[in-house]
Design a protein around this motif. Structure first.
Motif, PDB file in Angstrom:
ATOM      1  N   ARG A   1     128.232  91.388 -27.509  1.00 25.82           N
ATOM      2  CA  ARG A   1     128.000  91.708 -26.095  1.00 25.82           C
ATOM      3  C   ARG A   1     129.252  91.980 -25.277  1.00 25.82           C
ATOM      4  NH1 ARG A   1     124.451  86.462 -24.911  1.00 25.82           N
ATOM      5  NH2 ARG A   1     124.807  87.083 -22.750  1.00 25.82           N
ATOM      6  N   PHE A   2     130.404  91.498 -25.753  1.00 25.64           N
ATOM      7  CA  PHE A   2     131.573  91.571 -24.880  1.00 25.64           C
ATOM      8  C   PHE A   2     132.817  92.180 -25.523  1.00 25.64           C
ATOM      9  CE2 PHE A   2     129.111  87.778 -23.571  1.00 25.64           C
ATOM     10  CZ  PHE A   2     128.697  88.221 -22.319  1.00 25.64           C
ATOM     11  N   ALA A   3     132.855  92.272 -26.840  1.00 25.19           N
ATOM     12  CA  ALA A   3     134.074  92.738 -27.512  1.00 25.19           C
ATOM     13  C   ALA A   3     134.458  94.148 -27.087  1.00 25.19           C
ATOM     14  CB  ALA A   3     133.898  92.668 -29.028  1.00 25.19           C
ATOM     15  N   ALA A   4     133.468  94.996 -26.873  1.00 28.70           N
ATOM     16  CA  ALA A   4     133.752  96.401 -26.564  1.00 28.70           C
ATOM     17  C   ALA A   4     134.529  96.560 -25.265  1.00 28.70           C
ATOM     18  CB  ALA A   4     132.450  97.192 -26.485  1.00 28.70           C
ATOM     19  N   ASP A   5     134.398  95.605 -24.352  1.00 32.48           N
ATOM     20  CA  ASP A   5     135.082  95.695 -23.058  1.00 32.48           C
ATOM     21  C   ASP A   5     136.170  94.634 -22.893  1.00 32.48           C
ATOM     22  OD1 ASP A   5     133.431  97.821 -22.130  1.00 32.48           O
ATOM     23  OD2 ASP A   5     131.850  96.369 -21.723  1.00 32.48           O
ATOM     24  N   ALA A   6     136.528  93.954 -23.962  1.00 37.28           N
ATOM     25  CA  ALA A   6     137.494  92.859 -23.864  1.00 37.28           C
ATOM     26  C   ALA A   6     138.883  93.382 -23.524  1.00 37.28           C
ATOM     27  CB  ALA A   6     137.542  92.085 -25.176  1.00 37.28           C
ATOM     28  N   SER A   7     139.638  92.562 -22.802  1.00 36.55           N
ATOM     29  CA  SER A   7     141.005  92.899 -22.416  1.00 36.55           C
ATOM     30  C   SER A   7     141.870  91.653 -22.575  1.00 36.55           C
ATOM     31  CB  SER A   7     141.047  93.369 -20.958  1.00 36.55           C
ATOM     32  OG  SER A   7     140.693  92.289 -20.100  1.00 36.55           O
ATOM     33  N   THR A   8     143.169  91.820 -22.357  1.00 37.93           N
ATOM     34  CA  THR A   8     144.034  90.651 -22.406  1.00 37.93           C
ATOM     35  C   THR A   8     143.674  89.666 -21.298  1.00 37.93           C
ATOM     36  OG1 THR A   8     145.697  91.853 -21.118  1.00 37.93           O
ATOM     37  CG2 THR A   8     145.984  91.802 -23.511  1.00 37.93           C
ATOM     38  N   THR A   9     143.129  90.166 -20.192  1.00 40.17           N
ATOM     39  CA  THR A   9     142.691  89.261 -19.132  1.00 40.17           C
ATOM     40  C   THR A   9     141.523  88.406 -19.607  1.00 40.17           C
ATOM     41  OG1 THR A   9     143.391  90.827 -17.419  1.00 40.17           O
ATOM     42  CG2 THR A   9     141.840  89.113 -16.765  1.00 40.17           C
ATOM     43  N   THR A  10     140.594  89.011 -20.340  1.00 42.60           N
ATOM     44  CA  THR A  10     139.493  88.246 -20.940  1.00 42.60           C
ATOM     45  C   THR A  10     140.048  87.107 -21.781  1.00 42.60           C
ATOM     46  OG1 THR A  10     138.195  90.294 -21.096  1.00 42.60           O
ATOM     47  CG2 THR A  10     137.399  88.388 -22.339  1.00 42.60           C
ATOM     48  N   SER A  11     141.017  87.441 -22.631  1.00 39.78           N
ATOM     49  CA  SER A  11     141.629  86.448 -23.499  1.00 39.78           C
ATOM     50  C   SER A  11     142.321  85.357 -22.687  1.00 39.78           C
ATOM     51  CB  SER A  11     142.629  87.135 -24.440  1.00 39.78           C
ATOM     52  OG  SER A  11     143.258  86.202 -25.292  1.00 39.78           O
ATOM     53  N   ASN A  12     143.124  85.763 -21.712  1.00 41.40           N
ATOM     54  CA  ASN A  12     143.851  84.794 -20.886  1.00 41.40           C
ATOM     55  C   ASN A  12     142.909  83.839 -20.168  1.00 41.40           C
ATOM     56  OD1 ASN A  12     146.628  85.308 -21.257  1.00 41.40           O
ATOM     57  ND2 ASN A  12     146.518  87.124 -19.985  1.00 41.40           N
ATOM     58  N   GLU A  13     141.800  84.364 -19.658  1.00 40.49           N
ATOM     59  CA  GLU A  13     140.877  83.513 -18.916  1.00 40.49           C
ATOM     60  C   GLU A  13     140.145  82.542 -19.837  1.00 40.49           C
ATOM     61  OE1 GLU A  13     138.404  85.958 -16.443  1.00 40.49           O
ATOM     62  OE2 GLU A  13     140.004  86.262 -14.964  1.00 40.49           O
ATOM     63  N   LEU A  14     139.824  82.975 -21.046  1.00 40.02           N
ATOM     64  CA  LEU A  14     139.202  82.056 -22.012  1.00 40.02           C
ATOM     65  C   LEU A  14     140.174  80.941 -22.384  1.00 40.02           C
ATOM     66  CD1 LEU A  14     137.350  84.677 -24.223  1.00 40.02           C
ATOM     67  CD2 LEU A  14     136.256  82.788 -22.975  1.00 40.02           C
ATOM     68  N   PHE A  15     141.440  81.300 -22.594  1.00 37.17           N
ATOM     69  CA  PHE A  15     142.450  80.272 -22.853  1.00 37.17           C
ATOM     70  C   PHE A  15     142.547  79.317 -21.664  1.00 37.17           C
ATOM     71  CE2 PHE A  15     144.695  83.117 -26.047  1.00 37.17           C
ATOM     72  CZ  PHE A  15     144.550  82.232 -27.108  1.00 37.17           C
ATOM     73  N   ALA A  16     142.519  79.874 -20.459  1.00 39.65           N
ATOM     74  CA  ALA A  16     142.649  79.047 -19.265  1.00 39.65           C
ATOM     75  C   ALA A  16     141.503  78.043 -19.158  1.00 39.65           C
ATOM     76  CB  ALA A  16     142.690  79.928 -18.019  1.00 39.65           C
ATOM     77  N   VAL A  17     140.296  78.460 -19.504  1.00 38.63           N
ATOM     78  CA  VAL A  17     139.155  77.538 -19.468  1.00 38.63           C
ATOM     79  C   VAL A  17     139.332  76.447 -20.525  1.00 38.63           C
ATOM     80  CG1 VAL A  17     136.664  77.294 -19.725  1.00 38.63           C
ATOM     81  CG2 VAL A  17     137.596  79.277 -18.521  1.00 38.63           C
TER      82      VAL A  17
END
Length: 272
Positions: A19-35
């Motif tokens: 559902r989300f990989a196609a639109d993933a960005s480094t911001t997506t990654s950073n926010e998941l790490f932040a959580v």
């Protein structure tokens, strides 16, 4: 009970990919790490999202409320999905979010430059791990609790050449928020996620002297040929290494005493 968390982690990774990989960005990654980092530091929230005595819908509601307006909608949805799953231990949820954060970085790299970009990110991680593991003073500096995260990040940029934005993001995460692990070990763990995505294996190689890019590539090809599968090199320099080289792939270890195989590698590294 460990199987419960494994199933939930796989379900979260599958939800991300579908559902989300196609639109993933480094911001997506950073926010998941932040959580994940938030959960590490906030016991009340961590327990609220993993308490098996709460209904799944209640746990999802807590996640949605806490993250409303603070992260991407996709990140909020992923964390909410994860909160509705069952976890064997409180830490397992943050570990699963960390795993998906690495997947998001890989997806961002693939969007940017295809499989070659993902390989470049993998090489960044392994290069960082190799440099740190070969320098005790650097290891100490990166684990010094008196040093600020910004100072550690700056030091990393000075001593390790990282070629991709995703590689820099993942290495910075390992340096600034190691989550109880050594930064080099965490970078290697991230690398293992990328290796699994690419269906490759890692060869841990120790050599007596640094290799330039050409010889590194020859060594990678030679090892892949010997083992019959595509290998990524985790390279460390140790001048004291016997025979000039040591290789570990899984449980298989070869060194300078295994002359026939080492001779093949030596010829591959020096051939014109």
């Amino acid at each position: 009970m460990a199987g419960v968390s494994t199933e939930s982690r796989l379900a979260l990774a599958e939800a991300f990919e579908q559902r989300f990989a196609a639109d993933a960005s480094t911001t997506t990654s950073n926010e998941l790490f932040a959580v994940a980092n938030l959960l590490d530091g906030n016991g009340a929230l961590r327990r609220g999202l993993t308490d098996p005595s709460r209904e799944a819908e209640q746990r999802r509601g807590i996640a949605a409320s806490v993250l409303e307006g603070k992260v991407y909608p996709s990140v909020r949805e992923l964390v909410t999905f994860a909160a509705g799953s069952r976890w064997s231990a409180e830490r397992d949820l943050a570990d699963a979010l960390e795993h998906v954060a690495v997947l998001a970085a890989a997806a961002a790299a693939e969007r940017r430059g295809g499989a070659e970009a993902v390989t470049a990110v993998l090489e960044d991680l392994l290069r960082f791990a190799g440099v740190v593991e070969a320098d005790a003073r650097l290891q100490n500096a990166l684990t010094d609790q008196r040093a600020t995260a910004e100072a550690k990040k700056r030091l990393t940029g000075e001593v390790v050449s990282l070629r991709t934005p995703e590689g820099r993001e993942l290495v910075n995460q390992a340096v600034e928020h190691p989550r109880g692990a050594l930064p080099a070990a965490l970078a290697e763990r991230f690398a293992e996620v990328l290796v699994a995505i690419q269906r490759r294996s890692i060869a841990k190689v120790t050599v007596s002297a640094p290799l330039d890019d050409q010889r590194r590539e020859r060594l990678q090809r030679a090892l892949s040929s010997i083992y019959g599968k595509d290998l990524a090199l985790d390279l460390t320099v140790d001048p004291e290494i016997i025979g000039g080289i040591k290789v570990q792939v899984g449980d298989d270890v070869i060194d300078g005493s295994v002359m026939a195989r080492i001779s093949d590698l030596g010829r591959a590294m020096t051939a014109s």
